[in-house]
Design a protein around this motif. Structure first.
Motif, PDB file in Angstrom:
ATOM      1  N   PRO A   4       0.784  -1.221   0.000  1.00  0.00           N
ATOM      2  CA  PRO A   4       0.000   0.000   0.000  1.00  0.00           C
ATOM      3  C   PRO A   4       0.821   1.278   0.000  1.00  0.00           C
ATOM      4  CG  PRO A   4      -0.310  -1.219   2.056  1.00  0.00           C
ATOM      5  CD  PRO A   4       0.544  -2.046   1.174  1.00  0.00           C
ATOM      6  N   ALA A   5       2.090   1.227   0.371  1.00  0.00           N
ATOM      7  CA  ALA A   5       2.901   2.440   0.432  1.00  0.00           C
ATOM      8  C   ALA A   5       3.316   2.929  -0.953  1.00  0.00           C
ATOM      9  CB  ALA A   5       4.140   2.201   1.284  1.00  0.00           C
ATOM     10  N   LEU A   6       3.105   2.116  -1.974  1.00  0.00           N
ATOM     11  CA  LEU A   6       3.490   2.519  -3.324  1.00  0.00           C
ATOM     12  C   LEU A   6       2.510   3.532  -3.891  1.00  0.00           C
ATOM     13  CD1 LEU A   6       4.437  -0.939  -4.881  1.00  0.00           C
ATOM     14  CD2 LEU A   6       6.001   0.892  -4.231  1.00  0.00           C
ATOM     15  N   SER A   7       3.043   4.489  -4.647  1.00  0.00           N
ATOM     16  CA  SER A   7       2.200   5.446  -5.358  1.00  0.00           C
ATOM     17  C   SER A   7       2.344   5.182  -6.850  1.00  0.00           C
ATOM     18  CB  SER A   7       2.636   6.878  -5.033  1.00  0.00           C
ATOM     19  OG  SER A   7       3.877   7.153  -5.654  1.00  0.00           O
ATOM     20  N   ALA A   8       1.464   5.767  -7.635  1.00  0.00           N
ATOM     21  CA  ALA A   8       1.538   5.605  -9.091  1.00  0.00           C
ATOM     22  C   ALA A   8       2.900   6.065  -9.610  1.00  0.00           C
ATOM     23  CB  ALA A   8       0.412   6.372  -9.768  1.00  0.00           C
ATOM     24  N   ALA A   9       3.435   7.123  -9.028  1.00  0.00           N
ATOM     25  CA  ALA A   9       4.736   7.633  -9.471  1.00  0.00           C
ATOM     26  C   ALA A   9       5.859   6.643  -9.186  1.00  0.00           C
ATOM     27  CB  ALA A   9       5.033   8.973  -8.793  1.00  0.00           C
ATOM     28  N   ALA A  47      -2.961   9.491 -28.403  1.00  0.00           N
ATOM     29  CA  ALA A  47      -3.842   9.661 -27.245  1.00  0.00           C
ATOM     30  C   ALA A  47      -3.085  10.211 -26.038  1.00  0.00           C
ATOM     31  CB  ALA A  47      -4.477   8.315 -26.884  1.00  0.00           C
ATOM     32  N   GLN A  48      -3.813  10.921 -25.217  1.00  0.00           N
ATOM     33  CA  GLN A  48      -3.260  11.395 -23.952  1.00  0.00           C
ATOM     34  C   GLN A  48      -3.208  10.218 -22.983  1.00  0.00           C
ATOM     35  OE1 GLN A  48      -2.167  14.597 -23.209  1.00  0.00           O
ATOM     36  NE2 GLN A  48      -2.435  14.875 -25.403  1.00  0.00           N
ATOM     37  N   THR A  49      -2.219  10.237 -22.109  1.00  0.00           N
ATOM     38  CA  THR A  49      -2.136   9.219 -21.069  1.00  0.00           C
ATOM     39  C   THR A  49      -3.093   9.619 -19.949  1.00  0.00           C
ATOM     40  OG1 THR A  49       0.160   8.740 -21.650  1.00  0.00           O
ATOM     41  CG2 THR A  49      -0.577   8.031 -19.469  1.00  0.00           C
ATOM     42  N   LEU A  50      -3.940   8.675 -19.541  1.00  0.00           N
ATOM     43  CA  LEU A  50      -4.879   8.903 -18.452  1.00  0.00           C
ATOM     44  C   LEU A  50      -4.723   7.773 -17.452  1.00  0.00           C
ATOM     45  CD1 LEU A  50      -7.436   6.769 -19.133  1.00  0.00           C
ATOM     46  CD2 LEU A  50      -7.729   8.449 -20.933  1.00  0.00           C
ATOM     47  N   THR A  51      -5.497   7.773 -16.399  1.00  0.00           N
ATOM     48  CA  THR A  51      -5.351   6.722 -15.392  1.00  0.00           C
ATOM     49  C   THR A  51      -6.674   5.997 -15.153  1.00  0.00           C
ATOM     50  OG1 THR A  51      -5.729   8.272 -13.578  1.00  0.00           O
ATOM     51  CG2 THR A  51      -3.442   7.872 -14.196  1.00  0.00           C
ATOM     52  N   GLY A  83      13.083  -0.703  -7.813  1.00  0.00           N
ATOM     53  CA  GLY A  83      13.119   0.727  -8.132  1.00  0.00           C
ATOM     54  C   GLY A  83      12.839   1.047  -9.582  1.00  0.00           C
ATOM     55  N   GLY A  84      12.574   0.026 -10.400  1.00  0.00           N
ATOM     56  CA  GLY A  84      12.246   0.262 -11.801  1.00  0.00           C
ATOM     57  C   GLY A  84      10.797   0.692 -11.954  1.00  0.00           C
ATOM     58  N   LYS A  85      10.473   1.174 -13.136  1.00  0.00           N
ATOM     59  CA  LYS A  85       9.106   1.622 -13.413  1.00  0.00           C
ATOM     60  C   LYS A  85       8.562   0.893 -14.631  1.00  0.00           C
ATOM     61  CE  LYS A  85       9.602   6.045 -11.195  1.00  0.00           C
ATOM     62  NZ  LYS A  85       9.277   7.454 -11.227  1.00  0.00           N
ATOM     63  N   LEU A  86       7.255   0.713 -14.620  1.00  0.00           N
ATOM     64  CA  LEU A  86       6.558   0.007 -15.682  1.00  0.00           C
ATOM     65  C   LEU A  86       6.004   0.997 -16.702  1.00  0.00           C
ATOM     66  CD1 LEU A  86       4.515  -2.430 -13.412  1.00  0.00           C
ATOM     67  CD2 LEU A  86       6.757  -2.812 -14.453  1.00  0.00           C
ATOM     68  N   ASP A 117      -3.998   3.745  -9.357  1.00  0.00           N
ATOM     69  CA  ASP A 117      -4.253   4.123 -10.737  1.00  0.00           C
ATOM     70  C   ASP A 117      -3.139   3.640 -11.643  1.00  0.00           C
ATOM     71  OD1 ASP A 117      -6.677   5.429 -10.316  1.00  0.00           O
ATOM     72  OD2 ASP A 117      -5.705   7.314  -9.846  1.00  0.00           O
ATOM     73  N   ILE A 118      -3.533   3.157 -12.821  1.00  0.00           N
ATOM     74  CA  ILE A 118      -2.598   2.697 -13.848  1.00  0.00           C
ATOM     75  C   ILE A 118      -2.620   3.719 -14.972  1.00  0.00           C
ATOM     76  CG2 ILE A 118      -2.191   0.979 -15.634  1.00  0.00           C
ATOM     77  CD1 ILE A 118      -3.466  -1.078 -13.908  1.00  0.00           C
ATOM     78  N   PRO A 119      -1.479   4.273 -15.355  1.00  0.00           N
ATOM     79  CA  PRO A 119      -1.467   5.124 -16.537  1.00  0.00           C
ATOM     80  C   PRO A 119      -1.735   4.263 -17.775  1.00  0.00           C
ATOM     81  CG  PRO A 119       0.523   5.448 -15.228  1.00  0.00           C
ATOM     82  CD  PRO A 119      -0.179   4.247 -14.691  1.00  0.00           C
TER      83      PRO A 119
END
Length: 125
Positions: A4-9, A47-51, A83-86, A117-119
C-alpha cells in the motif's frame, strides 16, 4: 503481496515506451484487419495518457488475473521492488476491453495494490 505504500509515481513511467506500440500492433493483428490495426496504433500514439484502476481494467477486459508467480508478472513485480518503473498500458475500448499491450503489467499492478491508478492510453476500437 499488497504494497500500500506505493504510489503511481513509484510504479509507472509517464509515457509508454516505443517498443510497446509494435507489440500492441502484433497482438491486435490477431483480432483486427491490418487497416484497423494501423488506425488503432496511430490513435494510441496520439492519445493522452490517463489513469484507470487496476481492478477496473481487469474487470472490463474480462481476462483472468495471472498469478503473482507467473514469470512475466513476477518479473514486473521484482522490477518495481528494485526501483524500476513500468510502462503505461495500451487499451482498446470494446466488449470486452482489449489490453493491446500490458496485460502482465496490469496483473503485476493488481498484485502490488489493486486500487492504484494505472497510466494508460485508451482508444476506440
Amino acid at each position: 503481496m499488497s504494497t500500500p505504500a506505493l504510489s503511481a509515481a513509484d510504479l509507472w513511467l509517464p509515457e509508454p515506451e516505443e517498443h510497446d506500440f509494435p507489440a500492441a500492433a502484433d497482438y491486435l493483428d490477431l483480432i483486427f484487419d491490418a487497416q484497423r490495426v494501423r488506425r488503432i496504433v496511430t490513435a494510441l500514439r496520439q492519445a493522452q495518457t490517463l489513469t484507470k484502476k487496476a481492478k477496473d481494467v481487469m474487470r472490463a477486459s474480462q481476462l483472468p488475473l495471472l498469478p503473482a508467480d507467473n514469470v512475466h508478472v513476477k518479473h514486473n513485480i521484482r522490477k518495481v521492488h528494485a526501483g524500476g518503473k513500468l510502462s503505461p498500458v495500451l487499451l482498446v475500448r470494446g466488449q470486452p476491453l482489449v489490453i493491446a499491450d500490458g496485460y502482465h503489467r496490469v496483473c503485476a499492478a493488481y498484485h502490488l495494490t489493486e486500487d492504484l491508478d494505472i497510466p494508460c492510453r485508451l482508444v476506440n476500437g
